[in-house]
Design a protein around this motif. Structure first.
Motif, PDB file in Angstrom:
ATOM      1  N   ALA A 316       0.829  -1.208   0.000  1.00  0.00           N
ATOM      2  CA  ALA A 316       0.000   0.000   0.000  1.00  0.00           C
ATOM      3  C   ALA A 316       0.862   1.256   0.000  1.00  0.00           C
ATOM      4  CB  ALA A 316      -0.928  -0.014   1.216  1.00  0.00           C
ATOM      5  N   ARG A 317       1.956   1.242   0.762  1.00  0.00           N
ATOM      6  CA  ARG A 317       2.827   2.421   0.819  1.00  0.00           C
ATOM      7  C   ARG A 317       3.490   2.697  -0.516  1.00  0.00           C
ATOM      8  NH1 ARG A 317       6.373   1.818   6.220  1.00  0.00           N
ATOM      9  NH2 ARG A 317       6.590  -0.299   5.384  1.00  0.00           N
ATOM     10  N   VAL A 318       3.917   1.647  -1.226  1.00  0.00           N
ATOM     11  CA  VAL A 318       4.535   1.841  -2.543  1.00  0.00           C
ATOM     12  C   VAL A 318       3.503   2.372  -3.539  1.00  0.00           C
ATOM     13  CG1 VAL A 318       5.697   0.718  -4.479  1.00  0.00           C
ATOM     14  CG2 VAL A 318       6.260   0.050  -2.135  1.00  0.00           C
ATOM     15  N   MET A 319       2.306   1.795  -3.522  1.00  0.00           N
ATOM     16  CA  MET A 319       1.255   2.255  -4.427  1.00  0.00           C
ATOM     17  C   MET A 319       0.916   3.717  -4.184  1.00  0.00           C
ATOM     18  SD  MET A 319      -1.404  -0.977  -4.521  1.00  0.00           S
ATOM     19  CE  MET A 319      -0.910  -2.574  -5.182  1.00  0.00           C
ATOM     20  N   MET A 320       0.805   4.102  -2.902  1.00  0.00           N
ATOM     21  CA  MET A 320       0.465   5.480  -2.583  1.00  0.00           C
ATOM     22  C   MET A 320       1.583   6.436  -2.989  1.00  0.00           C
ATOM     23  SD  MET A 320      -0.435   7.342   1.065  1.00  0.00           S
ATOM     24  CE  MET A 320       1.300   7.551   1.471  1.00  0.00           C
ATOM     25  N   ALA A 321       2.822   6.030  -2.747  1.00  0.00           N
ATOM     26  CA  ALA A 321       3.957   6.913  -3.022  1.00  0.00           C
ATOM     27  C   ALA A 321       4.071   7.248  -4.507  1.00  0.00           C
ATOM     28  CB  ALA A 321       5.248   6.264  -2.529  1.00  0.00           C
ATOM     29  N   TYR A 322       3.713   6.299  -5.369  1.00  0.00           N
ATOM     30  CA  TYR A 322       3.899   6.502  -6.814  1.00  0.00           C
ATOM     31  C   TYR A 322       2.578   6.540  -7.587  1.00  0.00           C
ATOM     32  CZ  TYR A 322       8.739   5.581  -5.632  1.00  0.00           C
ATOM     33  OH  TYR A 322       9.984   5.632  -5.066  1.00  0.00           O
ATOM     34  N   ASN A 323       1.448   6.548  -6.864  1.00  0.00           N
ATOM     35  CA  ASN A 323       0.140   6.616  -7.516  1.00  0.00           C
ATOM     36  C   ASN A 323      -0.025   5.539  -8.580  1.00  0.00           C
ATOM     37  OD1 ASN A 323      -1.244   8.843  -6.236  1.00  0.00           O
ATOM     38  ND2 ASN A 323       0.212  10.204  -7.244  1.00  0.00           N
ATOM     39  N   ILE A 324       0.291   4.307  -8.225  1.00  0.00           N
ATOM     40  CA  ILE A 324       0.169   3.206  -9.167  1.00  0.00           C
ATOM     41  C   ILE A 324      -0.722   2.117  -8.578  1.00  0.00           C
ATOM     42  CG2 ILE A 324       2.306   3.550 -10.457  1.00  0.00           C
ATOM     43  CD1 ILE A 324       3.728   1.684  -8.594  1.00  0.00           C
ATOM     44  N   HIS A 325      -1.451   1.451  -9.441  1.00  0.00           N
ATOM     45  CA  HIS A 325      -2.423   0.444  -9.015  1.00  0.00           C
ATOM     46  C   HIS A 325      -1.858  -0.968  -9.020  1.00  0.00           C
ATOM     47  CE1 HIS A 325      -6.345   2.650  -8.869  1.00  0.00           C
ATOM     48  NE2 HIS A 325      -5.648   3.531  -9.561  1.00  0.00           N
ATOM     49  N   HIS A 326      -0.731  -1.195  -9.705  1.00  0.00           N
ATOM     50  CA  HIS A 326      -0.223  -2.558  -9.863  1.00  0.00           C
ATOM     51  C   HIS A 326       1.266  -2.636  -9.532  1.00  0.00           C
ATOM     52  CE1 HIS A 326      -3.806  -2.394 -12.454  1.00  0.00           C
ATOM     53  NE2 HIS A 326      -3.953  -3.665 -12.136  1.00  0.00           N
ATOM     54  N   LEU A 327       1.626  -3.706  -8.845  1.00  0.00           N
ATOM     55  CA  LEU A 327       3.026  -3.978  -8.550  1.00  0.00           C
ATOM     56  C   LEU A 327       3.360  -5.386  -9.050  1.00  0.00           C
ATOM     57  CD1 LEU A 327       3.236  -2.683  -4.860  1.00  0.00           C
ATOM     58  CD2 LEU A 327       3.996  -1.481  -6.923  1.00  0.00           C
ATOM     59  N   VAL A 328       4.458  -5.485  -9.774  1.00  0.00           N
ATOM     60  CA  VAL A 328       4.936  -6.797 -10.216  1.00  0.00           C
ATOM     61  C   VAL A 328       5.574  -7.488  -9.015  1.00  0.00           C
ATOM     62  CG1 VAL A 328       6.531  -8.018 -11.731  1.00  0.00           C
ATOM     63  CG2 VAL A 328       5.306  -6.002 -12.571  1.00  0.00           C
ATOM     64  N   VAL A 329       5.195  -8.724  -8.787  1.00  0.00           N
ATOM     65  CA  VAL A 329       5.726  -9.480  -7.645  1.00  0.00           C
ATOM     66  C   VAL A 329       6.900 -10.316  -8.128  1.00  0.00           C
ATOM     67  CG1 VAL A 329       5.212 -11.076  -5.772  1.00  0.00           C
ATOM     68  CG2 VAL A 329       3.408  -9.574  -6.666  1.00  0.00           C
ATOM     69  N   ARG A 330       8.064 -10.059  -7.544  1.00  0.00           N
ATOM     70  CA  ARG A 330       9.280 -10.775  -7.918  1.00  0.00           C
ATOM     71  C   ARG A 330       9.934 -11.314  -6.655  1.00  0.00           C
ATOM     72  NH1 ARG A 330      11.771  -6.378 -12.223  1.00  0.00           N
ATOM     73  NH2 ARG A 330      10.795  -7.224 -14.096  1.00  0.00           N
ATOM     74  N   ASN A 331      10.598 -12.429  -6.816  1.00  0.00           N
ATOM     75  CA  ASN A 331      11.247 -13.092  -5.686  1.00  0.00           C
ATOM     76  C   ASN A 331      12.736 -12.781  -5.696  1.00  0.00           C
ATOM     77  OD1 ASN A 331      12.064 -14.807  -3.620  1.00  0.00           O
ATOM     78  ND2 ASN A 331      10.638 -16.415  -4.224  1.00  0.00           N
ATOM     79  N   SER A 332      13.225 -12.119  -4.629  1.00  0.00           N
ATOM     80  CA  SER A 332      14.642 -11.749  -4.567  1.00  0.00           C
ATOM     81  C   SER A 332      15.548 -12.962  -4.434  1.00  0.00           C
ATOM     82  CB  SER A 332      14.888 -10.796  -3.390  1.00  0.00           C
ATOM     83  OG  SER A 332      14.550 -11.420  -2.158  1.00  0.00           O
ATOM     84  N   GLU A 333      14.968 -14.111  -4.045  1.00  0.00           N
ATOM     85  CA  GLU A 333      15.778 -15.326  -3.935  1.00  0.00           C
ATOM     86  C   GLU A 333      16.138 -15.872  -5.309  1.00  0.00           C
ATOM     87  OE1 GLU A 333      13.618 -18.042  -1.550  1.00  0.00           O
ATOM     88  OE2 GLU A 333      13.747 -16.829   0.285  1.00  0.00           O
ATOM     89  N   ASP A 334      15.393 -15.416  -6.332  1.00  0.00           N
ATOM     90  CA  ASP A 334      15.739 -15.786  -7.697  1.00  0.00           C
ATOM     91  C   ASP A 334      17.008 -15.030  -8.091  1.00  0.00           C
ATOM     92  OD1 ASP A 334      15.942 -16.288 -10.359  1.00  0.00           O
ATOM     93  OD2 ASP A 334      13.948 -15.574 -10.907  1.00  0.00           O
ATOM     94  N   GLU A 335      18.000 -15.739  -8.600  1.00  0.00           N
ATOM     95  CA  GLU A 335      19.294 -15.114  -8.910  1.00  0.00           C
ATOM     96  C   GLU A 335      19.134 -13.977  -9.918  1.00  0.00           C
ATOM     97  OE1 GLU A 335      22.034 -18.071 -10.151  1.00  0.00           O
ATOM     98  OE2 GLU A 335      22.126 -19.072  -8.197  1.00  0.00           O
ATOM     99  N   THR A 336      18.233 -14.137 -10.879  1.00  0.00           N
ATOM    100  CA  THR A 336      18.069 -13.096 -11.896  1.00  0.00           C
ATOM    101  C   THR A 336      17.165 -11.963 -11.423  1.00  0.00           C
ATOM    102  OG1 THR A 336      16.170 -14.237 -12.866  1.00  0.00           O
ATOM    103  CG2 THR A 336      18.343 -14.817 -13.720  1.00  0.00           C
ATOM    104  N   PHE A 337      16.285 -12.239 -10.456  1.00  0.00           N
ATOM    105  CA  PHE A 337      15.335 -11.260  -9.922  1.00  0.00           C
ATOM    106  C   PHE A 337      14.611 -10.546 -11.069  1.00  0.00           C
ATOM    107  CE2 PHE A 337      14.239  -7.293  -7.455  1.00  0.00           C
ATOM    108  CZ  PHE A 337      13.353  -7.938  -6.605  1.00  0.00           C
ATOM    109  N   SER A 338      14.284 -11.309 -12.128  1.00  0.00           N
ATOM    110  CA  SER A 338      13.650 -10.689 -13.282  1.00  0.00           C
ATOM    111  C   SER A 338      12.280 -11.284 -13.585  1.00  0.00           C
ATOM    112  CB  SER A 338      14.545 -10.818 -14.519  1.00  0.00           C
ATOM    113  OG  SER A 338      14.822 -12.184 -14.772  1.00  0.00           O
ATOM    114  N   ALA A 339      12.182 -12.614 -13.551  1.00  0.00           N
ATOM    115  CA  ALA A 339      10.916 -13.252 -13.900  1.00  0.00           C
ATOM    116  C   ALA A 339       9.871 -13.003 -12.814  1.00  0.00           C
ATOM    117  CB  ALA A 339      11.125 -14.749 -14.100  1.00  0.00           C
ATOM    118  N   PRO A 340       8.711 -12.459 -13.174  1.00  0.00           N
ATOM    119  CA  PRO A 340       7.674 -12.210 -12.164  1.00  0.00           C
ATOM    120  C   PRO A 340       7.005 -13.503 -11.729  1.00  0.00           C
ATOM    121  CG  PRO A 340       6.837 -11.690 -14.345  1.00  0.00           C
ATOM    122  CD  PRO A 340       8.295 -12.024 -14.516  1.00  0.00           C
TER     123      PRO A 340
END
Length: 381
Positions: A316-340
């Motif tokens: 909610a804080r990220v959405m409010m800060a940037y006025n965006i409705h969608h956040l891509v969910v990514r896993n930092s444990e993934d070495e590439t941290f690219s694939a959602p």
């Protein structure tokens, strides 16, 4: 059509009850209420104004954050409306619809989905915004895009009404509602305090400052992976597809975000209705490819990603800060941290907030029919 038949036909377990001939919410009714009713004349109607959950009201949130509800000026075109929504970072604007001699002027709502639909259908950008609203609010075409609620409606109740919006009135919508019209203080239906959107739910959650407030609402214990849409449930398009195809996919799936993957599974970005508004406002040809659109519209709105184990309060804080409705969910444990691994939207936050306060699981109509009525059933206490 009675409530039981309506629930069966629409395959829903809850109905939003509105005042006759309006979108004014007066309560909600569930299949469990039908089972527990004591007589045919006394259904257990739940009033939305009597929520026992401690949370801010929609009226307080509209006034607290100081944002305004955009209003299209007299004679404004669809392009003007798209520009207005883009400038104000809003997803819906008020349009005053002037009736005939027999009909009074009333307020209508023009949303980002309307602009996207107009773009796909080839409506001219110079089309009068009032004409669009009149065409799409005609009695024979009425598919409610919003409900009318009182300023005293709690945040948690607003979230529930948005999710149950598909069962409002007599014509089903294609999915949850993303906007609520908040009645003006005068109590007159034609007067609105403003438009409350799913992003305002994120704002409400983000502004819970004290640990007690956060704990009371429960958004510190609910994680993103519990409410997000997994990648398999998110529509996808190819970089070589046209933006018209991408926007059509959003409308056909009743989604507000589509992932862009190539044939090798490489991730390129996200397409949303906001892209459609910008394309419509700038006169971008519908034949433009998705990859061309993404290359010429680099994201400068800040981080659009979050991790699965982050909380709803974090999202909610990220959405409010940037006025965006969608956040891509990514896993930092993934070495590439690219694939959602999924996407979380402001509507998903509403769904998560609602589920926190669902103390009893939703009961199915199958149970209602199988038990043979309230006198044949017992409910464990």
């Amino acid at each position: 059509m009675d409530a039981t038949s309506m629930m069966a036909e629409r395959e829903v377990n809850h109905l939003v009850v509105v005042a006759p001939g309006s979108r004014m919410v007066v309560g909600t009714l569930s299949s469990l209420d039908l089972v527990l009713r004591t007589s045919a004349s006394a259904p257990l109607l739940r009033s939305p104004s009597k929520s026992q959950v401690v949370s801010p009201t929609v009226g307080e949130l509209l006034q607290q954050h100081g944002h305004f509800t955009p209003q299209c000026k007299e004679g404004a075109s669809l392009r003007d409306a798209a520009d207005l929504l883009l400038r104000s970072d809003r997803t819906a604007a008020v349009v005053a619809v002037h009736g005939t001699d027999e009909q009074r002027t009333h307020l209508g709502m023009l949303t980002e989905n309307d602009i996207m639909q107009a773009y796909i259908d080839g409506w001219r950008p110079e089309t009068d915004a009032q004409e669009w609203v009149q065409t799409h609010e005609a009695p024979q075409l009425t598919i409610p895009q919003y409900l009318l609620v009182r300023p005293s409606t709690r945040l948690t109740e607003a979230a529930s009404l948005m999710l149950m919006g598909a069962s409002a009135g007599h014509v089903p919508t294609r999915g949850p509602l993303h906007h609520l019209a908040v009645m003006g203080n005068s109590g007159i239906q034609g007067s609105w305090l403003g438009i409350f959107s799913t992003l305002d739910i994120a704002r409400g959650l983000a502004n819970l400052h004290s640990e007690l407030d956060i704990a009371q609402v429960g958004v510190d214990e609910t994680t993103v992976d519990m409410v997000m849409k997994p990648v398999t449930d998110v529509p996808s398009v190819k970089p070589s597809d046209t933006i018209q195809h991408a926007f059509t996919e959003l409308l056909n799936t009743s989604r507000h975000a589509a992932f862009v993957f190539d044939e090798h599974g490489a991730f390129y970005g996200v397409v949303t209705p906001r892209c459609a508004m910008e394309a419509f406002a700038k006169g971008v040809p519908p034949s433009t490819t998705v990859i061309s659109w993404l290359q010429h519209h680099k994201n400068d709105e800040g981080p659009r990603h979050i991790e699965p184990q982050d909380t709803l309060h974090d999202a909610a804080r990220v959405m409010m800060a940037y006025n965006i409705h969608h956040l891509v969910v990514r896993n930092s444990e993934d070495e590439t941290f690219s694939a959602p691994v999924g996407v979380v939207s402001s509507l998903d936050l509403a769904r998560g907030l609602t589920s926190i306060y669902s103390h009893r699981p939703f009961e199915s109509l199958g149970w209602l029919y199988n038990c043979g009525g309230p006198h044949s059933c017992s409910v464990a206490k």
